[in-house]
Scaffold this motif. Sequence first.
Motif, PDB file in Angstrom:
ATOM      1  N   ASP A 123       0.872  -1.175   0.000  1.00  0.00           N
ATOM      2  CA  ASP A 123       0.000   0.000   0.000  1.00  0.00           C
ATOM      3  C   ASP A 123       0.909   1.224   0.000  1.00  0.00           C
ATOM      4  OD1 ASP A 123      -1.800   2.045   0.454  1.00  0.00           O
ATOM      5  OD2 ASP A 123      -2.980   0.910   1.918  1.00  0.00           O
ATOM      6  N   VAL A 124       1.345   1.634  -1.178  1.00  0.00           N
ATOM      7  CA  VAL A 124       2.363   2.678  -1.255  1.00  0.00           C
ATOM      8  C   VAL A 124       1.851   4.031  -0.765  1.00  0.00           C
ATOM      9  CG1 VAL A 124       3.611   1.497  -3.095  1.00  0.00           C
ATOM     10  CG2 VAL A 124       1.884   3.195  -3.684  1.00  0.00           C
ATOM     11  N   ASP A 125       0.565   4.308  -0.935  1.00  0.00           N
ATOM     12  CA  ASP A 125       0.030   5.578  -0.445  1.00  0.00           C
ATOM     13  C   ASP A 125       0.075   5.636   1.077  1.00  0.00           C
ATOM     14  OD1 ASP A 125      -0.574   6.681  -3.011  1.00  0.00           O
ATOM     15  OD2 ASP A 125      -2.296   5.341  -3.126  1.00  0.00           O
ATOM     16  N   ALA A 126      -0.268   4.530   1.716  1.00  0.00           N
ATOM     17  CA  ALA A 126      -0.182   4.480   3.178  1.00  0.00           C
ATOM     18  C   ALA A 126       1.269   4.528   3.643  1.00  0.00           C
ATOM     19  CB  ALA A 126      -0.869   3.217   3.696  1.00  0.00           C
ATOM     20  N   MET A 127       2.156   3.932   2.896  1.00  0.00           N
ATOM     21  CA  MET A 127       3.575   3.986   3.254  1.00  0.00           C
ATOM     22  C   MET A 127       4.097   5.414   3.145  1.00  0.00           C
ATOM     23  SD  MET A 127       4.919   0.415   1.507  1.00  0.00           S
ATOM     24  CE  MET A 127       6.428   0.219   2.472  1.00  0.00           C
ATOM     25  N   LEU A 128       3.668   6.122   2.118  1.00  0.00           N
ATOM     26  CA  LEU A 128       4.069   7.523   1.965  1.00  0.00           C
ATOM     27  C   LEU A 128       3.548   8.379   3.115  1.00  0.00           C
ATOM     28  CD1 LEU A 128       3.487   8.004  -1.858  1.00  0.00           C
ATOM     29  CD2 LEU A 128       5.666   8.321  -0.666  1.00  0.00           C
ATOM     30  N   ALA A 129       2.341   8.070   3.576  1.00  0.00           N
ATOM     31  CA  ALA A 129       1.713   8.877   4.624  1.00  0.00           C
ATOM     32  C   ALA A 129       2.249   8.555   6.020  1.00  0.00           C
ATOM     33  CB  ALA A 129       0.201   8.661   4.599  1.00  0.00           C
ATOM     34  N   PRO A 151       6.430  11.758   6.923  1.00  0.00           N
ATOM     35  CA  PRO A 151       6.880  12.685   5.870  1.00  0.00           C
ATOM     36  C   PRO A 151       8.389  12.889   5.844  1.00  0.00           C
ATOM     37  CG  PRO A 151       5.896  13.898   7.682  1.00  0.00           C
ATOM     38  CD  PRO A 151       5.648  12.439   7.960  1.00  0.00           C
ATOM     39  N   ALA A 152       9.097  12.321   6.800  1.00  0.00           N
ATOM     40  CA  ALA A 152      10.555  12.453   6.828  1.00  0.00           C
ATOM     41  C   ALA A 152      11.217  11.100   7.069  1.00  0.00           C
ATOM     42  CB  ALA A 152      10.968  13.457   7.895  1.00  0.00           C
ATOM     43  N   ALA A 153      10.648  10.046   6.511  1.00  0.00           N
ATOM     44  CA  ALA A 153      11.214   8.709   6.701  1.00  0.00           C
ATOM     45  C   ALA A 153      12.619   8.638   6.121  1.00  0.00           C
ATOM     46  CB  ALA A 153      10.314   7.662   6.045  1.00  0.00           C
ATOM     47  N   GLY A 154      13.477   7.862   6.771  1.00  0.00           N
ATOM     48  CA  GLY A 154      14.828   7.694   6.250  1.00  0.00           C
ATOM     49  C   GLY A 154      14.907   6.636   5.176  1.00  0.00           C
ATOM     50  N   LEU A 155      14.154   5.549   5.363  1.00  0.00           N
ATOM     51  CA  LEU A 155      14.198   4.422   4.430  1.00  0.00           C
ATOM     52  C   LEU A 155      12.805   3.836   4.294  1.00  0.00           C
ATOM     53  CD1 LEU A 155      16.071   2.512   2.735  1.00  0.00           C
ATOM     54  CD2 LEU A 155      16.244   1.074   4.770  1.00  0.00           C
ATOM     55  N   ILE A 156      12.378   3.635   3.048  1.00  0.00           N
ATOM     56  CA  ILE A 156      11.100   2.986   2.748  1.00  0.00           C
ATOM     57  C   ILE A 156      11.424   1.669   2.056  1.00  0.00           C
ATOM     58  CG2 ILE A 156       8.877   3.168   1.571  1.00  0.00           C
ATOM     59  CD1 ILE A 156       9.230   6.225   1.634  1.00  0.00           C
ATOM     60  N   TYR A 157      11.038   0.574   2.669  1.00  0.00           N
ATOM     61  CA  TYR A 157      11.422  -0.759   2.194  1.00  0.00           C
ATOM     62  C   TYR A 157      10.262  -1.447   1.493  1.00  0.00           C
ATOM     63  CZ  TYR A 157      12.539  -5.761   2.435  1.00  0.00           C
ATOM     64  OH  TYR A 157      12.748  -7.084   2.133  1.00  0.00           O
ATOM     65  N   LEU A 191       8.174   6.555  -5.869  1.00  0.00           N
ATOM     66  CA  LEU A 191       9.414   7.286  -6.129  1.00  0.00           C
ATOM     67  C   LEU A 191       9.138   8.751  -6.453  1.00  0.00           C
ATOM     68  CD1 LEU A 191      11.267   4.566  -8.240  1.00  0.00           C
ATOM     69  CD2 LEU A 191      12.035   5.474  -6.032  1.00  0.00           C
ATOM     70  N   ALA A 192       8.051   9.002  -7.166  1.00  0.00           N
ATOM     71  CA  ALA A 192       7.733  10.378  -7.556  1.00  0.00           C
ATOM     72  C   ALA A 192       7.273  11.225  -6.379  1.00  0.00           C
ATOM     73  CB  ALA A 192       6.667  10.370  -8.649  1.00  0.00           C
ATOM     74  N   ARG A 193       6.635  10.588  -5.397  1.00  0.00           N
ATOM     75  CA  ARG A 193       6.019  11.339  -4.301  1.00  0.00           C
ATOM     76  C   ARG A 193       6.754  11.229  -2.970  1.00  0.00           C
ATOM     77  NH1 ARG A 193      -0.416   9.839  -5.247  1.00  0.00           N
ATOM     78  NH2 ARG A 193      -0.538  10.538  -7.444  1.00  0.00           N
ATOM     79  N   LYS A 194       7.798  10.448  -2.906  1.00  0.00           N
ATOM     80  CA  LYS A 194       8.474  10.225  -1.631  1.00  0.00           C
ATOM     81  C   LYS A 194       9.073  11.516  -1.087  1.00  0.00           C
ATOM     82  CE  LYS A 194      13.169   9.374  -3.075  1.00  0.00           C
ATOM     83  NZ  LYS A 194      13.637  10.506  -2.245  1.00  0.00           N
ATOM     84  N   PRO A 195       9.266  11.590   0.232  1.00  0.00           N
ATOM     85  CA  PRO A 195       9.878  12.783   0.818  1.00  0.00           C
ATOM     86  C   PRO A 195      11.313  12.965   0.333  1.00  0.00           C
ATOM     87  CG  PRO A 195       8.822  11.413   2.503  1.00  0.00           C
ATOM     88  CD  PRO A 195       8.857  10.602   1.254  1.00  0.00           C
TER      89      PRO A 195
END
Length: 362
Positions: free
Chosen positions: A147-153, A156-162, A183-187
């Motif tokens: 769920d990439v939208d939930a992962m993005l939310a 807002p300052a995550a160091g690593l998204i796996y 990738l387009a919307r990540k912090p």
Amino acid sequence: MTAMTRRSLVGLGMALPLLGQINWANAASPSPATNGGPARINYNESPWGPSPAAREAMREGIGLCGRYPYDAQYRLIDLFAAEHGLKPDQVQVFCGSKLALQHAVMAFTGSRSLVVPEPSYEAPAEAAVGRGTRVHSIALDARFAHDVDAMLAADPAAGLIYLCNPNNPTGTVTPRQDIERLLARKPAGSVVLVDEAYIHFSDAQSCIDLVKDHPELLVLQTFSKLYGMAGARLGLAIGQAPLLQRLEAFDGQNVAASPTLLAGLASLQDRQLVPQRKAKNARLRDQTIAWLAERGWRCTASQTNCFMIDMRRPGQPVVERLAEQGVLVGRIWPSWPNWVRVSVGDERDMQRFRSAFAKVTG
């Protein structure tokens, strides 16, 4: 290596007292298929091991073990980079992709959090928790994809998204367009890590080509799964050079053994290995899932060498009862307590699984 995790140290401490008790003459035992041992379909290993060409390369590599194998490592990097249109400095070799994953957690988290899917491969969360890093676990969506939208939310300052794609333990695939949207919307400053340990079994498109345009994308691949080299420890990290340099702070002069590197080269050069093993794995997996479906059992839509079964009740007793029948299957994920993971073995393994499963659920 210049750094070891707490878990590694604990494991080493447990192993050292046992070294003197091992009967080294019998350490290299035959495979379960030949010695009557259990069907080991619990760790997503390859039942076929290294390819014939890789085994021959390993034998040749033994004679080279008196020297550091940098030449073989550079050859492996050059071959992989050429195959994917990369520069050699965009590829880094590790003793297994798990090591690269742990180093990424150390390099890109700490004061900044880690975002992971759930359920998924636990190693990044374990590494983060061990160093006091905050972890955000995000449930898979209704398709059992990330769920990439939930992962993005999540931060807002995550160091690593796996992301593990295809995912372990479900075997399911997250669509490429979802990863591109992430990738387009990540912090800004957040690194996205796509773990492609199981990509060779699937029809999913690798994210390696995206590395050229995304300086904060890290892709991992391994020789442990389809290539059958889990015991040889060989993995690759792919990313832009400055990103890989941040891993080197924890890596030192990382180099795999000569037999391992030469086996990796031989595996890449065998153009029939991936399609042949992919087809064989798919046939055995799909036959088993179809057999289960005929008996009313729901499974994940896997594209890898593992799948999960919804037992509709706690799965741990099923795991234990299968073990009593000589069939070892995967562990239970706490977030999915009713689901059991099964790895795909060879023909005999899957026949034994079907027989044992019918007994314990009948």
